[in-house]
Design a protein around this motif. Structure first.
Motif, PDB file in Angstrom:
ATOM      1  N   MET B   1      44.995  51.715 103.213  1.00 49.51           N
ATOM      2  CA  MET B   1      45.749  50.563 102.683  1.00 49.51           C
ATOM      3  C   MET B   1      45.937  49.531 103.796  1.00 49.51           C
ATOM      4  O   MET B   1      46.359  49.870 104.901  1.00 49.51           O
ATOM      5  N   ARG B   3      47.516  46.444 105.893  1.00 45.82           N
ATOM      6  CA  ARG B   3      48.830  45.894 106.161  1.00 45.82           C
ATOM      7  C   ARG B   3      48.982  44.505 105.527  1.00 45.82           C
ATOM      8  O   ARG B   3      48.055  43.697 105.554  1.00 45.82           O
ATOM      9  N   GLU B  16      52.348  47.751  95.195  1.00 39.35           N
ATOM     10  CA  GLU B  16      52.728  48.416  96.438  1.00 39.35           C
ATOM     11  C   GLU B  16      52.065  47.743  97.641  1.00 39.35           C
ATOM     12  O   GLU B  16      50.890  47.375  97.601  1.00 39.35           O
ATOM     13  N   LEU B  18      51.887  47.763 102.161  1.00 34.34           N
ATOM     14  CA  LEU B  18      52.186  48.421 103.439  1.00 34.34           C
ATOM     15  C   LEU B  18      52.615  47.336 104.423  1.00 34.34           C
ATOM     16  O   LEU B  18      51.863  46.401 104.691  1.00 34.34           O
ATOM     17  N   LYS B  20      54.351  46.444 108.313  1.00 37.87           N
ATOM     18  CA  LYS B  20      54.600  47.006 109.645  1.00 37.87           C
ATOM     19  C   LYS B  20      55.386  45.995 110.471  1.00 37.87           C
ATOM     20  O   LYS B  20      55.119  44.792 110.377  1.00 37.87           O
ATOM     21  N   ALA B  65      56.403  51.621 109.836  1.00 44.52           N
ATOM     22  CA  ALA B  65      55.538  51.241 108.716  1.00 44.52           C
ATOM     23  C   ALA B  65      56.307  51.538 107.444  1.00 44.52           C
ATOM     24  O   ALA B  65      56.965  52.576 107.350  1.00 44.52           O
ATOM     25  N   TRP B  67      56.014  51.549 103.175  1.00 41.56           N
ATOM     26  CA  TRP B  67      55.299  51.378 101.917  1.00 41.56           C
ATOM     27  C   TRP B  67      56.340  51.073 100.837  1.00 41.56           C
ATOM     28  O   TRP B  67      57.355  51.788 100.745  1.00 41.56           O
ATOM     29  N   LYS B  85      59.260  52.971  99.299  1.00 41.43           N
ATOM     30  CA  LYS B  85      58.779  54.251  98.765  1.00 41.43           C
ATOM     31  C   LYS B  85      58.646  55.278  99.891  1.00 41.43           C
ATOM     32  O   LYS B  85      58.816  56.463  99.687  1.00 41.43           O
ATOM     33  N   ARG B  86      58.310  54.781 101.070  1.00 38.56           N
ATOM     34  CA  ARG B  86      58.070  55.685 102.195  1.00 38.56           C
ATOM     35  C   ARG B  86      58.261  54.886 103.472  1.00 38.56           C
ATOM     36  O   ARG B  86      57.964  53.680 103.500  1.00 38.56           O
TER      37      ARG B  86
END
Lengths: 431, 431
Positions: B1, B3, B16, B18, B20, B65, B67, B85-86
């Motif tokens: 995925m 960034r 969704e 990602l 950072k 990071a 998500w 989510k994470r």
């Protein structure tokens, strides 16, 4: 009346123009005289037919203004000739000149030291002049590409209290009561600027190496093209970016410096792919194909660089080759290890010479401090650098390209000094 | 995925992403936790609703990071919130931090020395960070404008054997067995490059002044934006070009740094016209309107600069004012004389401070040599510079702009050190 540049003359056929520039050549043939006029944009042939025009004070390299009518003339270089109506001396050149700048360089046989001793004058020779148009384009393309990739330009101090690699090859400065040094590289600062939140930074600036040896590939002050990039996965991201960067630089030079390249009969390749080999493979290749043992086991010597480029040419039809995963022992303390022996440091070789050094760097504070100790450095001396690593440093890496060396290799110049306006070496501080 | 940058999030509503970056702020409210994530492009609010997500090791300024799913949320800054989510810790920040970077600078009340001692960390504060985005844009616009005007970028040595103004305020370098100096300006070299046939050159590079005084407007290493231009009629051509250059720089900054200007509540003017007064008029104005006598009769002191800007504001509604025809005695030997007393040298004042010095230069060899003698200099020491004047030098002139000082004045910074990434002064060599 506004001045017209030589390159604009074709737009003015049949209309009077005012030209200004230097007398590149004057051929006095009695009734008819030819004067080649040179300005920053090119050279044009002018013809003086009017016997009342006084040429007695017009010497080669004098600065003049010429009023005349451009005409098509198949015999003239470029197919255009300007018939002179009036000529005015702006500033007379003394004679004799240090050397000729209107004859092919190959015929003049001038020593490099003579060229450098008379640097400003020598640059009037079109072929010498062209070098720095190419270098300017190279530097411009470097910046333009990185700006498009969202890099920020930075300017970091060249006066430092500590060397990057721990104290060797530094030029000392008397800085008020203290001793300071000229920076060997912006390495620490560009890393710090990644951690400062800029993530992607580049710098174009001089760096200084007090190296004692005098070779055709070293100068003691050179223009370093540096970038540093955060949030990478590995050094592969840096290598990939450099391939795209070099492609962009080469295309820019081809597009904007076609005439200059022609003077050197250089046909630049379109960079599609650059082969990559690991250092240990390189060592095997040298042994197997060239019966060559490295002078030191952990670094490439100049002959090895030439041979590996020969290999890249034959095997991959490439003038470039990346050598990756250099031994840890040959790299600075901030280089990210790959395994026990090898690092994530790489070099790029081009036409037989190293033009880039880069790597992924260590971003973990504790690992970096431990590594400094391993390299015999005292972390307390580098607190200004280490601090930002304590407060969240992203994975990052970068590289440095020597501008003069890349120019040298592009044009096939014998000596790197030819690609520096005012080179500084062991014996040269003037001009 | 791949960034996604904070500024790109609006394109991904409902999908969704990602992200950072650094933890700008973490508000733990028990069941619901808010995390502000900062990357090079901005700050976004994320929300952690899932109680199984472990935040125990996530500290302020750690690199993470995330998500998550971006959603429109009227309550959130910028109208967007990312539901996490994470989350993954990339690199932990130690605590305590040197100071806070997520609160308004005005409330933090940090001393400038503290900011500079922790330079990289301090740059994480968005308002401090913004300064160097503006400076990069300023420098870029300077180059871009001059390239369009057919100027060539040059890079001239900073290690010299002779000072430009004859030996004062120089930092000595131990250059192998010899003593050399850090260049005070590229003055000689840029003139030589005009004579080399390039006609129009510019340089962006550090220069060095070993001036002893510590003021809010001086640093000992600063970035000089220099240009030099051949075939001019007088210094008026240089002034005209600078007006267009400054207009271009200001428009570029307004266009590309709107957010950064907003942080400083700066509204840059559109530069149409800049008033010009002669030095002798300036002296009269100071006397007449401000009852001010100059500290030295041939130069403006800081108070005089402030008062003349006050005058320009009231009389011409301009933040800028050119003071032209400075006395010969206040200018270097290479300045073209205007008459017996006055020169063709000028300064540009902006918001109370000199930001540019420029002039037409002497291009005639004999006049230049005579002038050196008048100034007590030995022409033999400057042969490397004088040579090109013997072989046809066109009329020329140029100027230098201090990049840090212009940035300081644009943003209304109290101290020039704020506009230098790593300022060097009498007492500061670190970081």
């Amino acid at each position: 009346m506004n001045r017209v540049l030589v390159r604009e003359i074709p737009q003015y056929i049949g209309n009077e123009v005012l030209l200004k520039g230097w007398v590149h050549q004057l051929r006095r043939l009695g009734k008819i005289n030819f004067l080649l006029l040179r300005d920053r944009s090119g050279i044009v042939q002018t013809v003086i037919l009017d016997p009342t025009i006084d040429l007695s004070k017009i010497d080669q390299e004098s600065v003049v203004a010429i009023w005349g009518i451009p005409k098509k003339e198949a015999q003239a270089p470029g197919g255009i000739e300007v018939e002179v109506k009036r000529i005015e001396l702006i500033e007379q050149a003394q004679s004799p000149l240090p050397f000729e700048v209107n004859r092919p360089l190959e015929l003049l046989n001038i020593k490099l030291d003579t060229i450098l001793d008379h640097r400003a004058f020598a640059l009037r020779h079109p072929k010498i002049n062209a070098i720095f148009k190419i270098e300017a384009e190279l530097v411009h393309a470097f910046r333009e590409f990185l700006r498009k990739e969202d890099f920020l330009e930075i300017h970091t101090s060249k006066i430092i209290s500590q060397g990057t690699e721990g104290g060797t090859n530094l030029f000392p400065i008397q800085y008020f009561e203290t001793q300071a040094y000229l920076a060997q590289s912006p390495q620490f600062y560009k890393q710090m600027m990644v951690g400062a939140g800029y993530e992607r930074v580049f710098e174009v600036g001089f760096v200084y190496r007090a190296e004692d040896h005098a070779t055709s590939r070293h100068i003691n002050e050179y223009l370093s093209l540096d970038f540093e990039m955060g949030f990478i996965d590995s050094e592969k991201d840096i290598i990939d970016l450099e391939i795209r960067l070099l492609r962009y630089i080469f295309e820019s030079i081809k597009k904007n410096c076609a005439n200059e390249l022609k003077l050197y009969e250089v046909d630049l390749p379109t960079i599609e792919f650059i082969p990559q080999i690991q250092f240990k493979e390189a060592r095997e290749i040298l042994k197997k194909y060239y019966r060559k043992e490295l002078l030191t086991s952990d670094d490439l010597d100049p002959e090895a660089e030439r041979l590996l480029c020969d290999y890249a040419q034959k095997e991959f039809n490439s003038e470039f080759i990346f050598v990756t995963n250099y031994p840890i022992s040959a790299r600075p303390f901030y280089t990210m290890p790959y395994d026990e022996t090898y690092s994530r440091g790489f070099d790029l070789l081009y036409r037989g010479m190293e033009v880039t050094t880069g790597s992924q760097r260590i971003h973990n504070y504790q690992l970096l401090v431990n590594n400094m100790a391993k390299f015999g450095l005292n972390p307390q001396d580098f607190e200004f650098y280490l601090e930002i690593f304590r407060y969240g440093m992203p994975p990052h890496g970068g590289l440095a390209i020597g501008a003069e060396r890349l120019t040298q290799q592009i044009l096939g110049l014998k000596n790197i000094r030819e690609a520096s306006l005012f080179p500084r070496d062991r014996y040269r501080l003037v001009p």
